[in-house]
Enzyme design. Structure first.
Site, mmCIF file in Angstrom:
data_model
loop_
_atom_site.group_PDB
_atom_site.id
_atom_site.type_symbol
_atom_site.label_atom_id
_atom_site.label_comp_id
_atom_site.label_asym_id
_atom_site.label_seq_id
_atom_site.Cartn_x
_atom_site.Cartn_y
_atom_site.Cartn_z
ATOM 1 N N GLY A 95 -10.636 -7.280 8.798
ATOM 2 C CA GLY A 95 -9.310 -6.388 8.986
ATOM 3 C C GLY A 95 -9.462 -5.196 8.217
ATOM 4 O O GLY A 95 -8.356 -4.551 7.949
ATOM 5 N N LYS A 139 6.231 -3.138 2.199
ATOM 6 C CA LYS A 139 6.417 -1.593 2.180
ATOM 7 C C LYS A 139 7.193 -0.970 3.615
ATOM 8 O O LYS A 139 8.041 -0.104 3.258
ATOM 9 C CB LYS A 139 4.986 -0.864 2.110
ATOM 10 C CG LYS A 139 4.122 -1.158 0.980
ATOM 11 C CD LYS A 139 4.943 -0.569 -0.546
ATOM 12 C CE LYS A 139 4.527 -0.945 -1.550
ATOM 13 N NZ LYS A 139 5.453 -0.847 -2.777
ATOM 14 N N TYR A 195 1.255 6.862 -0.420
ATOM 15 C CA TYR A 195 0.100 6.972 -0.966
ATOM 16 C C TYR A 195 -1.136 6.605 -0.158
ATOM 17 O O TYR A 195 -1.162 5.546 0.372
ATOM 18 C CB TYR A 195 -0.025 6.179 -2.336
ATOM 19 C CG TYR A 195 1.286 6.399 -3.311
ATOM 20 C CD1 TYR A 195 2.272 7.161 -3.307
ATOM 21 C CD2 TYR A 195 1.478 5.249 -4.226
ATOM 22 C CE1 TYR A 195 3.349 7.048 -4.297
ATOM 23 C CE2 TYR A 195 2.221 4.943 -4.846
ATOM 24 C CZ TYR A 195 3.157 6.109 -5.073
ATOM 25 O OH TYR A 195 4.510 5.828 -5.985
ATOM 26 N N PHE A 196 -2.032 7.563 -0.360
ATOM 27 C CA PHE A 196 -3.315 7.125 0.237
ATOM 28 C C PHE A 196 -4.176 6.297 -0.825
ATOM 29 O O PHE A 196 -3.639 5.302 -1.266
ATOM 30 C CB PHE A 196 -4.268 8.442 0.976
ATOM 31 C CG PHE A 196 -3.587 8.602 2.267
ATOM 32 C CD1 PHE A 196 -2.166 8.980 2.394
ATOM 33 C CD2 PHE A 196 -4.365 8.099 3.373
ATOM 34 C CE1 PHE A 196 -1.667 9.086 3.875
ATOM 35 C CE2 PHE A 196 -3.639 8.284 4.729
ATOM 36 C CZ PHE A 196 -2.420 8.421 4.944
ATOM 37 N N ASN A 197 -5.490 6.613 -1.316
ATOM 38 C CA ASN A 197 -6.235 5.648 -2.041
ATOM 39 C C ASN A 197 -6.212 6.312 -3.676
ATOM 40 O O ASN A 197 -6.862 7.233 -3.764
ATOM 41 C CB ASN A 197 -7.419 5.256 -1.625
ATOM 42 C CG ASN A 197 -7.475 4.449 -0.470
ATOM 43 O OD1 ASN A 197 -6.818 4.716 0.566
ATOM 44 N ND2 ASN A 197 -8.105 3.266 -0.504
ATOM 45 N N PHE A 223 8.325 2.143 -8.888
ATOM 46 C CA PHE A 223 6.817 1.868 -8.729
ATOM 47 C C PHE A 223 6.721 0.110 -8.537
ATOM 48 O O PHE A 223 5.754 -0.407 -8.160
ATOM 49 C CB PHE A 223 6.044 2.156 -9.769
ATOM 50 C CG PHE A 223 5.939 3.699 -9.900
ATOM 51 C CD1 PHE A 223 5.170 4.387 -9.072
ATOM 52 C CD2 PHE A 223 6.568 4.333 -10.840
ATOM 53 C CE1 PHE A 223 4.655 5.640 -9.090
ATOM 54 C CE2 PHE A 223 6.250 5.849 -10.893
ATOM 55 C CZ PHE A 223 5.569 6.299 -10.006
ATOM 56 N N LYS A 277 1.072 -5.893 -5.724
ATOM 57 C CA LYS A 277 0.317 -5.215 -4.648
ATOM 58 C C LYS A 277 -1.207 -5.693 -4.302
ATOM 59 O O LYS A 277 -1.897 -4.998 -3.729
ATOM 60 C CB LYS A 277 -0.108 -3.801 -5.509
ATOM 61 C CG LYS A 277 -0.976 -3.959 -6.815
ATOM 62 C CD LYS A 277 -1.478 -2.703 -6.979
ATOM 63 C CE LYS A 277 -2.321 -2.567 -8.449
ATOM 64 N NZ LYS A 277 -2.920 -1.389 -8.928
ATOM 65 N N SER A 337 3.779 -7.685 -16.167
ATOM 66 C CA SER A 337 3.117 -8.855 -15.179
ATOM 67 C C SER A 337 1.777 -8.329 -14.772
ATOM 68 O O SER A 337 0.804 -9.198 -14.499
ATOM 69 C CB SER A 337 4.004 -9.134 -13.996
ATOM 70 O OG SER A 337 4.336 -8.319 -13.254
ATOM 71 N N SER A 393 2.978 3.355 1.240
ATOM 72 C CA SER A 393 1.544 3.277 1.242
ATOM 73 C C SER A 393 1.202 3.689 2.512
ATOM 74 O O SER A 393 1.779 3.265 3.434
ATOM 75 C CB SER A 393 1.192 1.839 0.879
ATOM 76 O OG SER A 393 -0.203 1.705 1.236
ATOM 77 N N TYR A 400 2.024 -8.061 1.974
ATOM 78 C CA TYR A 400 2.175 -7.008 1.141
ATOM 79 C C TYR A 400 2.369 -5.720 1.931
ATOM 80 O O TYR A 400 3.494 -4.987 1.534
ATOM 81 C CB TYR A 400 1.005 -6.753 0.509
ATOM 82 C CG TYR A 400 0.914 -5.253 -0.352
ATOM 83 C CD1 TYR A 400 1.636 -5.085 -1.319
ATOM 84 C CD2 TYR A 400 0.208 -4.107 0.050
ATOM 85 C CE1 TYR A 400 1.798 -3.796 -1.901
ATOM 86 C CE2 TYR A 400 0.271 -2.871 -0.461
ATOM 87 C CZ TYR A 400 1.064 -2.631 -1.364
ATOM 88 O OH TYR A 400 1.248 -1.332 -2.094
#
Ligand code: NAD
Ligand code: WQD
Length: 335
Positions: free
Chosen positions: A297, A154, A178-180, A81, A85, A35, A125, A150
């Protein structure tokens, strides 16, 4: 060779993790409904590793699909995973996100129990921390109310895992926050494939450099940071992939009823302008960008305290921001 099911294994982080698992003596079995990815990733993975990985095109919400996998392979662990997202889309279509991101975890846990599969690594995340009051962010920094459906999926998945592990003697779980994630495999054969206009900074930078986007807008330069732009912890996707392998290895040595969370970041924060300057410097390019208004935001600054993952899993990042910017650009040029 231990077989690890990677849900979402054709995607950005999953495909890089497949490479690292193979290099560490695990056999990845990939389940992906494509997808948000392309089946040619399988060819690319074969070019990198010399191995054609088993691939199932299907939905991890589909129990029959999971049964088909367990009828063909003895799975010893799972890295989950698969999820949607896009923060913006999740606000417009929350049910789609709750159904896929939360629903799939419930189905997987049920199937794990039936098949006696003990180990799970879950993709969480740094979004669960929102804007932390104290930096850097440790794993015991309180999570905040999610900014988007989203982000809420998490948090909910983490909570489900806490409850489930307490109730199930046979299960061991690690959530990685995870960070970025940025960068790509150094071969430039796999990388991030954003559909449509990228929401994230680095794909927007590389597409602007490639001429696909006219210019990048920096969302604000009047924040309380060194140069006024927002700060994030940008982690190379190969380092992130390695954290999953270390997590699985670690789980194998634990008693059951095990649950832990780990931050995965470099431990350093960089501003948007620093990322742009690094991209320009390592690739010898000038990027067309302008300063624009703040993005509503936006978290102003966040970066990880990585002492726990370094100490407990023996993991540390090997790639620098320079490496990430070089590899992201190589990947973009190869697309
Ligand atoms: P991605 O979209 O590239 O990969 C996800 C993969 O899952 C895609 O290939 C998609 O086709 C597949 N998928 C989605 N729903 C599925 C389903 N029901 N059944 C089978 N396959 C399905 O995303 P990514 O960046 O690799 O992210 C992987 C995970 O890490 C996600 O859970 C994401 O929420 C999490 N995460 C990502 C980031 C980031 O910035 N990239 C940051 C923190 C956490
Ligand atoms: C990074 C920085 C922007 C685009 C997102 C998700 C979050 C998590 C991580 C998955 C920010 C700035 C960006 C642009 C810009 N994902 N920026 N111009 O904000 O950390 O969060 O990814 O769990 O849920 O929301 O990442 O890449 O969107 O932004 O100036 O065109 O780049 O303001 O400071 P972020 P990002």
């Amino acid at each position: 060779m231990k077989k690890i099911l990677i849900t979402g294994g054709a995607g950005y982080i999953g495909s890089h993790t497949a490479v690292e698992l193979w290099n560490s003596g695990f056999e990845p079995i990939i389940l992906d409904d494509l997808s948000n990815s392309d089946s040619n990733v399988l060819d690319r993975l074969e070019e990198i590793t010399g191995k054609r990985f088993s691939f199932f095109k299907g939905d991890c919400n589909d129990k029959k699909q999971l049964e088909e996998i367990s009828s063909q392979h003895q799975i010893s662990g799972i890295i989950h995973f698969a999820a949607f997202k896009s923060v913006g889309e999740s606000t417009a279509q929350p049910l789609k996100y709750y159904q896929n991101n939360v629903g799939s975890l419930l189905i997987l846990l049920e199937w794990m129990k039936e098949k006696d599969i003990q180990d799970l690594v879950f993709s969480s995340s740094c979004t669960v921390y929102g804007q932390p009051e104290v930096l850097p962010v440790t794993e015991s920094t309180p999570r905040q109310e999610a900014e988007s459906p989203y982000g809420n999926t998490k948090k909910i998945c983490e909570d489900i895992l806490v409850d489930y592990v307490k109730s199930q003697p046979g299960i061991r779980v690690i959530s990685l926050r995870y960070f970025n994630p940025v960068g790509a495999h150094p071969s430039a054969k796999i990388g991030e494939l954003p559909l449509g206009v990228p929401q994230n900074l680095v794909p927007f930078i590389t597409q602007t450099a490639a001429g696909i986007r006219e210019k990048l807008t920096v969302f604000g330069n009047d924040y309380d940071t060194v140069d006024g732009s927002c700060v994030r912890d940008y982690i190379h996707v190969m380092d992130l992939a390695d954290a999953h392998v270390k997590a699985l290895d670690f789980l194998k040595g634990q008693k059951t009823n095990f649950y832990e969370v780990f931050n995965v970041g470099t431990g350093e924060g960089n501003t948007v302008l620093e990322v742009i300057q690094t991209f320009e410097k390592v690739n010898g390019l000038k990027l067309n960008y302008e300063i624009g208004p703040r993005r509503p935001g936006d978290v102003v600054k966040t970066w990880a305290d990585t002492s726990k993952i370094r100490k407990v899993l023996g993991w540390s990042p090997k790639y620098s921001l320079e490496d990430s910017m070089r590899d992201s650009w190589r990947w973009q040029k190869n697309l």
